[in-house]
Design a protein around this motif. Structure first.
Motif, mmCIF file in Angstrom:
data_model
loop_
_atom_site.group_PDB
_atom_site.id
_atom_site.type_symbol
_atom_site.label_atom_id
_atom_site.label_comp_id
_atom_site.label_asym_id
_atom_site.label_seq_id
_atom_site.Cartn_x
_atom_site.Cartn_y
_atom_site.Cartn_z
ATOM 1 N N ASP A 1 -0.844 81.513 57.905
ATOM 2 C CA ASP A 1 -0.449 82.631 57.032
ATOM 3 C C ASP A 1 1.060 82.694 56.811
ATOM 4 O O ASP A 1 1.689 83.739 56.987
ATOM 5 C CB ASP A 1 -0.943 83.970 57.612
ATOM 6 C CG ASP A 1 -2.463 84.108 57.497
ATOM 7 O OD1 ASP A 1 -3.046 83.429 56.605
ATOM 8 O OD2 ASP A 1 -3.062 84.852 58.285
ATOM 9 N N VAL A 2 1.631 81.542 56.440
ATOM 10 C CA VAL A 2 3.080 81.515 56.176
ATOM 11 C C VAL A 2 3.327 82.000 54.744
ATOM 12 O O VAL A 2 2.771 81.449 53.788
ATOM 13 C CB VAL A 2 3.650 80.080 56.345
ATOM 14 C CG1 VAL A 2 5.137 80.055 56.042
ATOM 15 C CG2 VAL A 2 3.380 79.567 57.750
ATOM 16 N N LYS A 3 4.140 83.041 54.625
ATOM 17 C CA LYS A 3 4.453 83.592 53.298
ATOM 18 C C LYS A 3 5.681 82.888 52.728
ATOM 19 O O LYS A 3 6.720 82.823 53.397
ATOM 20 C CB LYS A 3 4.767 85.078 53.411
ATOM 21 C CG LYS A 3 3.557 85.954 53.617
ATOM 22 C CD LYS A 3 4.012 87.401 53.582
ATOM 23 C CE LYS A 3 2.830 88.335 53.774
ATOM 24 N NZ LYS A 3 3.230 89.737 53.840
ATOM 25 N N VAL A 4 5.536 82.380 51.516
ATOM 26 C CA VAL A 4 6.649 81.664 50.883
ATOM 27 C C VAL A 4 6.952 82.307 49.530
ATOM 28 O O VAL A 4 6.034 82.500 48.715
ATOM 29 C CB VAL A 4 6.273 80.165 50.690
ATOM 30 C CG1 VAL A 4 7.328 79.442 49.882
ATOM 31 C CG2 VAL A 4 6.079 79.490 52.041
ATOM 32 N N HIS B 1 13.609 70.345 65.094
ATOM 33 C CA HIS B 1 15.058 70.554 64.933
ATOM 34 C C HIS B 1 15.407 70.987 63.503
ATOM 35 O O HIS B 1 16.563 71.285 63.227
ATOM 36 C CB HIS B 1 15.827 69.262 65.235
ATOM 37 C CG HIS B 1 15.598 68.750 66.629
ATOM 38 N ND1 HIS B 1 15.957 69.473 67.749
ATOM 39 C CD2 HIS B 1 15.040 67.613 67.087
ATOM 40 C CE1 HIS B 1 15.630 68.778 68.827
ATOM 41 N NE2 HIS B 1 15.065 67.658 68.454
ATOM 42 N N ALA B 2 14.425 70.948 62.625
ATOM 43 C CA ALA B 2 14.736 71.173 61.207
ATOM 44 C C ALA B 2 14.821 72.665 60.882
ATOM 45 O O ALA B 2 14.163 73.492 61.506
ATOM 46 C CB ALA B 2 13.670 70.516 60.334
ATOM 47 N N ASP B 3 15.621 72.978 59.877
ATOM 48 C CA ASP B 3 15.755 74.368 59.417
ATOM 49 C C ASP B 3 14.769 74.675 58.293
ATOM 50 O O ASP B 3 14.242 75.770 58.198
ATOM 51 C CB ASP B 3 17.173 74.612 58.883
ATOM 52 C CG ASP B 3 18.230 74.247 59.908
ATOM 53 O OD1 ASP B 3 18.144 74.759 61.033
ATOM 54 O OD2 ASP B 3 19.126 73.441 59.584
ATOM 55 N N TRP B 4 14.572 73.694 57.415
ATOM 56 C CA TRP B 4 13.663 73.859 56.285
ATOM 57 C C TRP B 4 12.765 72.638 56.173
ATOM 58 O O TRP B 4 13.080 71.573 56.709
ATOM 59 C CB TRP B 4 14.471 74.005 54.980
ATOM 60 C CG TRP B 4 14.967 75.404 54.710
ATOM 61 C CD1 TRP B 4 15.843 76.117 55.479
ATOM 62 C CD2 TRP B 4 14.622 76.232 53.599
ATOM 63 N NE1 TRP B 4 16.061 77.347 54.909
ATOM 64 C CE2 TRP B 4 15.331 77.446 53.749
ATOM 65 C CE3 TRP B 4 13.792 76.082 52.489
ATOM 66 C CZ2 TRP B 4 15.224 78.499 52.832
ATOM 67 C CZ3 TRP B 4 13.706 77.132 51.567
ATOM 68 C CH2 TRP B 4 14.395 78.314 51.750
ATOM 69 N N VAL C 1 6.470 72.392 47.813
ATOM 70 C CA VAL C 1 7.155 73.653 48.117
ATOM 71 C C VAL C 1 8.222 73.463 49.207
ATOM 72 O O VAL C 1 8.146 72.528 50.011
ATOM 73 C CB VAL C 1 6.176 74.766 48.584
ATOM 74 C CG1 VAL C 1 5.316 75.261 47.454
ATOM 75 C CG2 VAL C 1 5.347 74.324 49.761
ATOM 76 N N LEU C 2 9.171 74.379 49.206
ATOM 77 C CA LEU C 2 10.268 74.355 50.179
ATOM 78 C C LEU C 2 10.212 75.653 50.959
ATOM 79 O O LEU C 2 10.075 76.721 50.355
ATOM 80 C CB LEU C 2 11.617 74.305 49.437
ATOM 81 C CG LEU C 2 11.742 73.303 48.287
ATOM 82 C CD1 LEU C 2 13.065 73.523 47.542
ATOM 83 C CD2 LEU C 2 11.684 71.876 48.827
ATOM 84 N N PHE C 3 10.283 75.571 52.281
ATOM 85 C CA PHE C 3 10.395 76.834 53.015
ATOM 86 C C PHE C 3 11.101 76.690 54.350
ATOM 87 O O PHE C 3 11.253 75.583 54.896
ATOM 88 C CB PHE C 3 9.047 77.558 53.165
ATOM 89 C CG PHE C 3 7.923 76.765 53.775
ATOM 90 C CD1 PHE C 3 7.090 75.984 52.991
ATOM 91 C CD2 PHE C 3 7.679 76.830 55.144
ATOM 92 C CE1 PHE C 3 6.033 75.280 53.547
ATOM 93 C CE2 PHE C 3 6.616 76.142 55.707
ATOM 94 C CZ PHE C 3 5.792 75.358 54.905
ATOM 95 N N ASP C 4 11.507 77.860 54.836
ATOM 96 C CA ASP C 4 12.298 77.960 56.057
ATOM 97 C C ASP C 4 11.375 77.786 57.262
ATOM 98 O O ASP C 4 10.324 78.427 57.338
ATOM 99 C CB ASP C 4 12.970 79.346 56.078
ATOM 100 C CG ASP C 4 14.084 79.432 57.105
ATOM 101 O OD1 ASP C 4 13.902 78.928 58.233
ATOM 102 O OD2 ASP C 4 15.128 80.013 56.772
ATOM 103 N N MET C 5 11.787 76.926 58.201
ATOM 104 C CA MET C 5 10.955 76.670 59.385
ATOM 105 C C MET C 5 10.949 77.855 60.354
ATOM 106 O O MET C 5 10.170 77.860 61.304
ATOM 107 C CB MET C 5 11.440 75.406 60.106
ATOM 108 C CG MET C 5 11.192 74.124 59.346
ATOM 109 S SD MET C 5 9.430 73.710 59.202
ATOM 110 C CE MET C 5 9.127 72.973 60.812
ATOM 111 N N THR C 6 11.821 78.836 60.122
ATOM 112 C CA THR C 6 11.771 80.024 60.983
ATOM 113 C C THR C 6 10.842 81.092 60.386
ATOM 114 O O THR C 6 10.735 82.190 60.924
ATOM 115 C CB THR C 6 13.174 80.640 61.210
ATOM 116 O OG1 THR C 6 13.713 81.006 59.936
ATOM 117 C CG2 THR C 6 14.115 79.682 61.897
ATOM 118 N N SER C 7 10.170 80.776 59.282
ATOM 119 C CA SER C 7 9.229 81.741 58.695
ATOM 120 C C SER C 7 8.137 82.055 59.719
ATOM 121 O O SER C 7 7.647 81.138 60.404
ATOM 122 C CB SER C 7 8.539 81.164 57.447
ATOM 123 O OG SER C 7 9.480 80.648 56.551
#
Ligand SMILES: Cc1cc2nc3c(=O)[nH]c(=O)nc-3n(C[C@H](O)[C@H](O)[C@H](O)COP(=O)(O)OP(=O)(O)OC[C@H]3O[C@@H](n4cnc5c(N)ncnc54)[C@H](O)[C@@H]3O)c2cc1C
Length: 396
Positions: free
Chosen positions: A221-224, A169-172, A191-197
């Motif tokens: 391979d999540v790009k942040v 349910h989280a966005d980030w 680090v902080l990142f968007d869960m829709t990445s």
């Protein structure tokens, strides 16, 4: 002191005018407002209440006003909490952002990061989850393996997390990653990142209580973006530990240790077990319930004392582990006694033969098993107390 009384009057008047009547009733679990892009407001008053509280910064009363917070002193925030409680106001926003992430961003983040994230947390626009635990790194958190490679213009993240509460349910996410594989604690970054990445996947896990509050979380391979690492690469461990202190403080203050326990254990026992000569018929249960009620009373006084100390400016420190440990133990004993007092009625899972309060008791007892695990296990918290509060040496 006079200023505080003036503030109390103002706060009371504002709440009287702005807290909708339906927000002054007990909140069912399904109506808790976690915020975020996907928040559905079953009751439109909940949105109104959140917007009004957020506009004053009172969802995060002590955060500085330049980041959307209320700019209140700890003493004023204490008064506000009392006034909210006195009208039975629902929590406008429940948020990992407010309880855990925001306080460490205030201490460690860049100005740009604070301006980007804190106001959105205050307004409940972004829901956060906590990416700490991994299949091989729970209590030994610093053993985490999720890789974060420097690719020049971005970070590349690969690995997995587990028990990530509400990840679906989280966005980030605020996430612990390894930027250096040659060191243990010094190789960790925050680090902080968007869960829709692209490359982020979540799979819910079913809990013993029947609910499914957490997930396995995979990163491929999540790009942040480079500017989403908080502090300095390799120095995330200090931030991680600090956040855990805030987490433990909030878990303990949330009342699961009996500080704000709902129906009285004594009343439940009287209803189900009955009285003999004016006292509870089962002498053994009576003495265990009495002991529990004494511990709960002592615990709530301790919580009150630490709230007073916080108002007077005391810092959050390793002693939060003591309270977290006690809170977990008390909640487990309390929910077990409740089920025991109910007899076979306390063992219902579903069906017409059981009242809602009975089914909730069974589930609360099962859910409480996690209290001595979440936010650091009881054994780990005792280790923190031994080393960092009592100053004892490691046993070799
Ligand atoms: C309800 C719930 C919500 C959670 N939410 C999140 C979340 O949102 N994000 C997240 O990252 N994690 C979350 N967790 C995970 C939680 O932080 C971990 O489960 C916890 O830290 C323990 O790790 P582990 O499960 O790997 O157990 P282990 O570390 O494998 O521990 C197993 C047992 O060994 C004991 N033990 C381990 N090391 C020591 C030691 N040095 N001394 C004494 N005993 C020791 C432990 O106390 C425990 O009894 C959640 C857990 C629960 C139950």
């Amino acid at each position: 002191m006079a200023d505080l009384e003036t503030f109390r009057k103002e706060a009371r008047a504002w709440l009287e005018e702005n807290c909708p009547a339906s927000m002054r009733t007990p909140m069912p679990e399904e109506e808790i407002i976690w915020g975020g892009r996907g928040q559905v407001y079953k009751n439109p008053d909940a949105k109104l209440w959140l917007d009004r509280m957020a506009a004053r910064g009172w969802t995060a009363p002590t955060w500085p006003s330049e980041y959307g917070g209320g700019g209140l002193s700890k003493a004023e925030a204490g008064v506000l909490a009392q006034e909210l409680k006195s009208i039975g106001a629902r929590e406008a926003l429940s948020s990992f952002g407010i309880w855990m992430l925001g306080p460490v961003l205030l201490e460690h983040a860049s100005e740009e990061q604070k301006r980007e994230h804190l106001p959105k947390i205050v307004r409940g626009e972004i829901r956060w989850c906590q990416g700490y635990s991994e299949p091989g790194a729970g209590s030994d958190l610093a053993g985490l393996q999720t890789r974060c490679e420097d690719k020049g213009d971005h970070w590349l993240i690969n690995g997995s997390k587990i028990w990530t509460s509400y990840a679906n349910h989280a966005d980030w996410i605020f996430c612990l990653v390894r930027t250096d594989t040659t060191k243990k604690h010094e190789g960790i970054s925050f680090v902080l990142f968007d869960m829709t990445s692209p490359g982020v996947e979540t799979r819910p896990i079913l809990l013993i209580s029947g609910s499914s509050p957490f997930c396995e979380t995979f990163f491929t391979d999540v790009k942040v973006p480079k500017n989403q690492l908080v502090g300095v690469p390799g120095k995330g461990w200090d931030i991680a530990k600090r956040l855990l202190q805030y987490e433990r403080m909030n878990i303990s203050a949330s009342g699961f240790g009996g500080a704000d326990a709902g129906a009285s254990l004594g009343d439940i026992a009287r209803t189900y077990v009955g009285l003999k000569n004016g006292v509870l018929a089962d002498a053994d249960l009576r003495s265990r319930i009495t002991r529990q009620m004494m511990y709960e009373q002592a615990f709530s006084l301790t919580i009150r004392r630490s709230a007073e100390q916080a108002k007077a400016g005391a810092d959050v420190g390793p002693a939060t582990s003591i309270v977290k440990y006690a809170a977990a133990k008390l909640n487990q004993t309390r929910t077990e006694l409740q089920v025991e007092a109910m007899g076979s009625q306390g063992l219902g899972w579903e069906g017409e033969g059981f009242r809602r309060s009975e089914i909730m008791s069974t589930r609360a007892m099962l859910r409480a098993k996690g209290n001595s695990i979440e936010g650091g296990t009881s054994e780990v918290n005792l280790n923190v107390v031994a080393k960092r509060v009592l100053g004892l040496r490691d046993h070799q």
